[in-house]
Design a protein around this motif. Structure first.
Motif, PDB file in Angstrom:
ATOM      1  N   VAL A  49     -69.807 -51.944 -94.536  1.00 55.42           N
ATOM      2  CA  VAL A  49     -70.975 -51.068 -94.540  1.00 55.42           C
ATOM      3  C   VAL A  49     -71.441 -50.766 -93.118  1.00 55.42           C
ATOM      4  CG1 VAL A  49     -73.335 -50.774 -95.401  1.00 55.42           C
ATOM      5  CG2 VAL A  49     -71.714 -52.162 -96.697  1.00 55.42           C
ATOM      6  N   ASP A  50     -71.530 -49.479 -92.801  1.00 55.02           N
ATOM      7  CA  ASP A  50     -72.118 -49.032 -91.546  1.00 55.02           C
ATOM      8  C   ASP A  50     -73.629 -49.204 -91.655  1.00 55.02           C
ATOM      9  OD1 ASP A  50     -72.764 -47.780 -89.165  1.00 55.02           O
ATOM     10  OD2 ASP A  50     -72.128 -45.793 -89.801  1.00 55.02           O
ATOM     11  N   ILE A  59     -78.238 -51.518 -94.559  1.00 53.69           N
ATOM     12  CA  ILE A  59     -78.693 -52.811 -95.087  1.00 53.69           C
ATOM     13  C   ILE A  59     -79.459 -52.610 -96.396  1.00 53.69           C
ATOM     14  CG2 ILE A  59     -80.166 -54.816 -94.645  1.00 53.69           C
ATOM     15  CD1 ILE A  59     -79.353 -54.490 -91.654  1.00 53.69           C
ATOM     16  N   SER A  60     -80.352 -51.637 -96.434  1.00 57.92           N
ATOM     17  CA  SER A  60     -81.077 -51.381 -97.692  1.00 57.92           C
ATOM     18  C   SER A  60     -80.130 -50.838 -98.764  1.00 57.92           C
ATOM     19  CB  SER A  60     -82.260 -50.435 -97.473  1.00 57.92           C
ATOM     20  OG  SER A  60     -81.815 -49.182 -97.020  1.00 57.92           O
ATOM     21  N   LEU A  61     -79.143 -50.051 -98.360  1.00 56.75           N
ATOM     22  CA  LEU A  61     -78.125 -49.585 -99.305  1.00 56.75           C
ATOM     23  C   LEU A  61     -77.409 -50.778 -99.924  1.00 56.75           C
ATOM     24  CD1 LEU A  61     -76.128 -47.610-100.654  1.00 56.75           C
ATOM     25  CD2 LEU A  61     -74.843 -47.630 -98.509  1.00 56.75           C
ATOM     26  N   TYR A  62     -77.007 -51.732 -99.090  1.00 55.53           N
ATOM     27  CA  TYR A  62     -76.318 -52.919 -99.596  1.00 55.53           C
ATOM     28  C   TYR A  62     -77.203 -53.679-100.593  1.00 55.53           C
ATOM     29  CZ  TYR A  62     -74.406 -57.584 -99.866  1.00 55.53           C
ATOM     30  OH  TYR A  62     -73.922 -58.777-100.333  1.00 55.53           O
ATOM     31  N   PRO A  72     -69.853 -59.337-101.754  1.00 50.64           N
ATOM     32  CA  PRO A  72     -69.943 -59.623-100.311  1.00 50.64           C
ATOM     33  C   PRO A  72     -69.792 -58.350 -99.476  1.00 50.64           C
ATOM     34  CG  PRO A  72     -67.807 -60.323-101.154  1.00 50.64           C
ATOM     35  CD  PRO A  72     -68.609 -59.836-102.331  1.00 50.64           C
ATOM     36  N   ALA A  73     -70.325 -58.408 -98.244  1.00 54.79           N
ATOM     37  CA  ALA A  73     -70.245 -57.248 -97.360  1.00 54.79           C
ATOM     38  C   ALA A  73     -70.058 -57.695 -95.923  1.00 54.79           C
ATOM     39  CB  ALA A  73     -71.513 -56.406 -97.472  1.00 54.79           C
ATOM     40  N   ILE A  74     -69.405 -56.827 -95.167  1.00 52.99           N
ATOM     41  CA  ILE A  74     -69.305 -56.967 -93.720  1.00 52.99           C
ATOM     42  C   ILE A  74     -69.975 -55.719 -93.161  1.00 52.99           C
ATOM     43  CG2 ILE A  74     -67.752 -57.020 -91.730  1.00 52.99           C
ATOM     44  CD1 ILE A  74     -65.682 -58.374 -93.589  1.00 52.99           C
ATOM     45  N   PHE A  75     -70.934 -55.918 -92.237  1.00 54.61           N
ATOM     46  CA  PHE A  75     -71.656 -54.795 -91.663  1.00 54.61           C
ATOM     47  C   PHE A  75     -71.019 -54.367 -90.356  1.00 54.61           C
ATOM     48  CE2 PHE A  75     -74.603 -56.783 -94.536  1.00 54.61           C
ATOM     49  CZ  PHE A  75     -75.141 -55.694 -95.202  1.00 54.61           C
ATOM     50  N   LEU A  76     -70.891 -53.057 -90.199  1.00 53.43           N
ATOM     51  CA  LEU A  76     -70.286 -52.476 -88.998  1.00 53.43           C
ATOM     52  C   LEU A  76     -71.378 -51.933 -88.089  1.00 53.43           C
ATOM     53  CD1 LEU A  76     -67.518 -50.425 -90.833  1.00 53.43           C
ATOM     54  CD2 LEU A  76     -67.299 -52.695 -89.848  1.00 53.43           C
TER      55      LEU A  76
END
Length: 76
Positions: A49-50, A59-62, A72-76
């Motif tokens: 996720v950008d 972040i709010s999208l996630y 799970p997510a990795i933020f870019l």
């Protein structure tokens, strides 16, 4: 494994998709928050996720997508 890429930079989105597909992963791509909400959050095993999207905050999208199910997510 299905990976969701949410990145508005089209070149980076395409590069991530190509590298991950070559490694054997299935990919779903979105370029905006709205597109991600309509396409993702039901089947993906991992999200990339950008944080800065043109129509919202990554972040709010996630948090919204995570409300559908734990992912799970990795933020870019």
């Amino acid at each position: 494994m299905l990976i969701g890429i949410i990145e508005d930079d089209r070149l980076l989105n395409q590069a991530l998709r190509l590298v991950l597909q070559k490694a054997g992963y299935r990919i779903t791509c979105a370029h905006t928050r709205q597109e991600a909400l309509s396409l993702m959050g039901r089947e993906e095993d991992l999200l990339l996720v950008d944080i800065g999207l043109p129509d919202g905050n990554g972040i709010s999208l996630y948090q919204e997508l995570k409300g559908r199910r734990e992912i799970p997510a990795i933020f870019l």
